[in-house]
Design a protein around this motif. Structure first.
Motif, PDB file in Angstrom:
ATOM      1  N   UNK A 166       0.835  -1.207   0.000  1.00 57.84           N
ATOM      2  CA  UNK A 166       0.000   0.000   0.000  1.00 57.84           C
ATOM      3  C   UNK A 166       0.869   1.257   0.000  1.00 57.84           C
ATOM      4  N   UNK A 167       1.927   1.219   0.813  1.00 57.33           N
ATOM      5  CA  UNK A 167       2.819   2.378   0.873  1.00 57.33           C
ATOM      6  C   UNK A 167       3.436   2.626  -0.493  1.00 57.33           C
ATOM      7  N   UNK A 168       3.796   1.536  -1.186  1.00 55.52           N
ATOM      8  CA  UNK A 168       4.409   1.676  -2.504  1.00 55.52           C
ATOM      9  C   UNK A 168       3.436   2.351  -3.467  1.00 55.52           C
ATOM     10  N   UNK A 169       2.180   1.868  -3.445  1.00 54.98           N
ATOM     11  CA  UNK A 169       1.181   2.442  -4.347  1.00 54.98           C
ATOM     12  C   UNK A 169       1.004   3.936  -4.072  1.00 54.98           C
ATOM     13  N   UNK A 170       1.093   4.304  -2.801  1.00 52.20           N
ATOM     14  CA  UNK A 170       0.893   5.708  -2.443  1.00 52.20           C
ATOM     15  C   UNK A 170       2.087   6.568  -2.824  1.00 52.20           C
ATOM     16  N   UNK A 171       3.271   6.025  -2.646  1.00 48.58           N
ATOM     17  CA  UNK A 171       4.467   6.860  -2.791  1.00 48.58           C
ATOM     18  C   UNK A 171       5.045   6.822  -4.204  1.00 48.58           C
ATOM     19  N   UNK A 172       4.925   5.681  -4.866  1.00 52.86           N
ATOM     20  CA  UNK A 172       5.580   5.512  -6.162  1.00 52.86           C
ATOM     21  C   UNK A 172       5.260   6.620  -7.174  1.00 52.86           C
ATOM     22  N   UNK A 173       3.977   6.994  -7.347  1.00 53.31           N
ATOM     23  CA  UNK A 173       3.699   8.036  -8.349  1.00 53.31           C
ATOM     24  C   UNK A 173       4.429   9.347  -8.051  1.00 53.31           C
ATOM     25  N   UNK A 174       4.539   9.660  -6.773  1.00 55.16           N
ATOM     26  CA  UNK A 174       5.199  10.913  -6.417  1.00 55.16           C
ATOM     27  C   UNK A 174       6.690  10.824  -6.727  1.00 55.16           C
ATOM     28  N   UNK A 175       7.272   9.689  -6.379  1.00 55.22           N
ATOM     29  CA  UNK A 175       8.698   9.506  -6.661  1.00 55.22           C
ATOM     30  C   UNK A 175       8.946   9.556  -8.162  1.00 55.22           C
ATOM     31  N   UNK A 176       8.069   8.896  -8.891  1.00 53.95           N
ATOM     32  CA  UNK A 176       8.230   8.864 -10.348  1.00 53.95           C
ATOM     33  C   UNK A 176       8.101  10.270 -10.935  1.00 53.95           C
ATOM     34  N   UNK A 177       7.108  11.013 -10.459  1.00 53.46           N
ATOM     35  CA  UNK A 177       6.942  12.391 -10.933  1.00 53.46           C
ATOM     36  C   UNK A 177       8.205  13.197 -10.639  1.00 53.46           C
ATOM     37  N   UNK A 178       8.719  13.002  -9.429  1.00 53.27           N
ATOM     38  CA  UNK A 178       9.920  13.736  -9.042  1.00 53.27           C
ATOM     39  C   UNK A 178      11.089  13.387  -9.971  1.00 53.27           C
ATOM     40  N   UNK A 179      11.260  12.090 -10.230  1.00 50.75           N
ATOM     41  CA  UNK A 179      12.367  11.668 -11.092  1.00 50.75           C
ATOM     42  C   UNK A 179      12.182  12.212 -12.505  1.00 50.75           C
TER      43      UNK A 179
END
Ligand code: ADP
Ligand code: MG
Lengths: 358, 281
Positions: free
Chosen positions: B23-36
């Motif tokens: 669940x944490x991955x689903x929540x955080x991944x898009x933000x990390x990806x956007x940042x990258x």
């Protein structure tokens, strides 16, 4: 300082009547205790006196002034709440001085007044703490400090000791009495604890279901309760109720009960109209003593409860349980027969139908 | 026996952690990806094979966004709209919540329910009437108009939340204050609000975040660069023939900054509220 008059005060919440025609006068410097079981309307009456709640009818007079339409802040009263209601965000110093601050007393005078109140209550060392850092007893003292600092016309207490443990409660009770003796401020004190009521009050109003059952000085309340509710509510262990028939014997009136007769010499009541009828005799446990006498009850010991200074003995007299407060050395054993002599001058007779004292 | 129990406990722990990490991955991944993505060169973004970690880093997207697209204006508009919304809610909602919490008046329940019902209608239903009203009163395409529109649907939330915090403050405190010499309003400002301070702060932050991120109303009620907010501005960058992924990602990152800051504030306030709530013994 001032007198307090409560004239025909009523209060309903919707269709529910909580106070029914309350009439009380408190003299200047008097200490009125409102006593009654939980939910009988004591706090509501206090809130009406304070102006926090509107009455549905009747008048409140402080001194000669009708205060029905006066805001709480303009009634010059002070109140101590059961939860103490200390402002959690302010240090003790500001808590105590808040009333003076709101009344625009100069900071220097305010500080001096707070200091005096704190000294009187021995809480000077707590002045810079927040309420959250105080023990229950300390909070209680701060709440009292907040009340006395303003020199009000009227003190109102709403069960101020009920959140304290037993030992502290007794200590603070003495403290409140000492403060009242010293300051002489007219006081209304709400409690459900009959010991507090009897020790503190110059006048006690026993309430039940929004109706005053008896309004009198503590002695009268204890010795001559107006009805069986008051009789049973006051005193611990509670008063014994012995049912029987009132009869005219050879030597005077007697109570014929299930296990014999009890001579009623020296009765303090006029009971002529009740001869030949059912009555209930109210006998306090301390009016009983072991041994035979002119008036006595015989029964069988049921339970023995030594408490230290006394021994409480519960005996079955003709099927009715009677509690006697005997001396510490008196230790009858369960199952043994027991004869109790009765101080009949202190007996109260009640009409079992209405419950009222005859 | 003991062994099986500890083994089943271990299994249970493993399952819990797998679910939580997922669940944490689903929540955080898009933000990390956007940042990258926001740090990549344009030609590194759309590639034949997926490149998760950028091989080279650039801040060009941020610079371009800030200097060429009018993004600062969008952010300032959003700030104005958000601040105005919060102020409107504070001014009207605090007193309303206090009244709901403390007074028994005719129609109280109906009013409170009415506030909830407003929240139950989909926002789209309200947009057209709101659009017409705003046009009539000349507030269309203005930050004030948008803030009023936001207030219309955020105020109920604000009042309900704040009422909860007010309810939690003991009534005896106000009684004490009123006897001590304050009026009712005085007691509210001097005693109740300081107690409910953290709750008030948290409520304001929720309203602020909702106003900051809102898209639909902003799209309908603003038409010019002068009042447009960042979500709309960002969406308008998506042209028919070009998709400036890097700039969109950079815009996204800039706009969540205030949200992160606000959340940090709420979190501290809430923790403080939990530990300092010692009113009674
Ligand atoms: N705001 C209120 N609305 C309705 N009923 C109330 C309200 N306040 C008190 N009551 C009722 O009035 C009665 C007396 O309450 P209260 O004065 O607090 O009793 P006491 O202090 O003697 O325990 C109770 O039965 C209580 O339920
Ligand atoms: Mg009460």
């Amino acid at each position: 300082m001032a007198t307090l008059s409560i004239n025909s005060v009523r209060k309903s919440f919707g269709a529910v009547e909580v106070l029914n025609n309350i009439d009380i006068e408190v003299e200047d410097g008097g200490f009125l205790v409102l006593l009654g079981p939980s939910g009988c309307g004591k706090s509501t009456l206090l809130a009406i006196i304070a102006g926090l709640e509107n009455s549905s009818g009747g008048d409140i007079l402080i001194g000669d002034k009708n205060v029905n339409d006066v805001h709480p802040k303009d009634r010059n009263i002070a109140m101590v709440f059961q939860s103490y209601a200390l402002y959690p965000t302010m240090p003790v110093r500001r808590n105590i001085g808040f009333g003076l601050e709101m009344r625009k007393v100069a900071p220097k005078d305010r500080e001096a007044a707070v200091q005096r109140a704190a000294e009187l209550l021995q809480i000077e060392h707590l002045l810079d703490r927040k309420p959250g850092q105080l023990s229950g007893g300390q909070r209680q003292r701060v709440a009292m400090g907040r009340a006395i600092v303003r020199n009000p016309d009227l003190f109102l207490f709403d069960e101020p000791l009920s959140n304290l443990d037993a030992k502290l409660r007794v200590e603070m009770r003495t403290e409140i009495k000492r403060l009242h003796d010293r300051l002489g401020t007219t006081t209304v004190y709400v409690t459900h604890d009959q010991v507090e009521a009897l020790t503190l009050g110059t006048k006690v109003a026993v309430m039940k279901g929004g109706v005053i059952q008896q309004l009198a000085d503590p002695e009268t309340i204890y010795d001559r309760p107006a009805n069986m509710f008051v009789a049973g509510f006051i005193g611990s262990p509670t008063m014994n109720f012995l049912k029987g028939t009132l009869e005219q014997g050879d030597g005077g009136l007697v109570l014929r009960h299930a296990a014999g007769t009890l001579a009623l010499a020296g009765l303090q009541q006029d009971v002529a109209g009740f001869v030949g009828r059912e009555v209930t005799a109210g006998i306090r446990p301390e009016m009983l003593d072991s041994g035979d006498g002119p008036a006595s009850l015989t029964g069988v010991v049921d339970v023995v409860e030594p408490t230290g200074p006394d021994t409480m003995v519960i005996a079955s007299v003709g099927g009715q349980l009677i509690t006697a407060r005997l001396g510490p050395k008196d230790r009858p054993r369960p199952g043994e027969p027991l004869t109790l002599t009765v101080d009949t001058t202190a007996i109260n007779l009640f009409d079992p139908v209405s419950g009222n004292r005859i | 026996m003991a062994a099986t129990r500890s083994r089943s406990k271990l299994l249970w722990d493993v399952i819990s952690y797998v679910v939580l990490v997922g669940l944490a991955f689903i929540a955080i991944a898009p933000i990390v990806w956007t940042f990258l993505t926001s740090l990549k060169f344009e030609e590194d973004i759309v590639t034949r094979t997926m490149q998760y970690i950028p091989s080279r880093i650039t801040f060009e997207n941020y610079v371009k966004l800030w200097n060429q697209s009018g993004y600062p204006v969008l952010v300032i508009n959003s700030l104005i709209v958000t601040t105005t919304t919060v102020l409107l809610c504070l001014l009207t909602g605090t007193v309303a919540a206090y009244a709901f919490s403390r007074f028994q008046f005719k129609g109280r329940t109906q009013l409170m329910l009415g506030y909830l019902v407003v929240r139950m209608f989909p926002a789209v239903l309200m947009i057209i009437p709101l659009f017409i009203i705003m046009r009539q009163v000349g507030l269309l395409d203005s930050t004030i108009g948008l803030a009023i529109a936001y207030t219309s649907f955020l105020l109920p939330l604000f009042v309900w939340m704040l009422k909860g915090f007010f309810d939690a403050a003991p009534k005896e405190l106000e009684s004490a204050a009123r006897i001590d010499g304050t009026t009712r309003l005085g007691a509210m400002f001097m005693v109740v609000i300081p107690i409910a301070r953290n709750g008030l702060l948290a409520t304001c932050v929720f309203v602020a975040i909702a106003a900051w991120n809102e898209f639909l109303f902003a799209l309908m009620l603003t038409t010019s660069q002068g009042s447009r907010t960042w979500p709309v501005g960002l969406q308008l960058m998506v042209g028919e023939f070009q998709l400036p992924w890097g700039m969109l990602a950079a815009g996204g990152m800039i706009s969540i900054l205030p949200v992160i800051v606000l959340f940090a504030i709420v979190q501290r306030a809430m923790v403080a509220g939990l530990t300092a709530g010692a009113v009674k013994g």
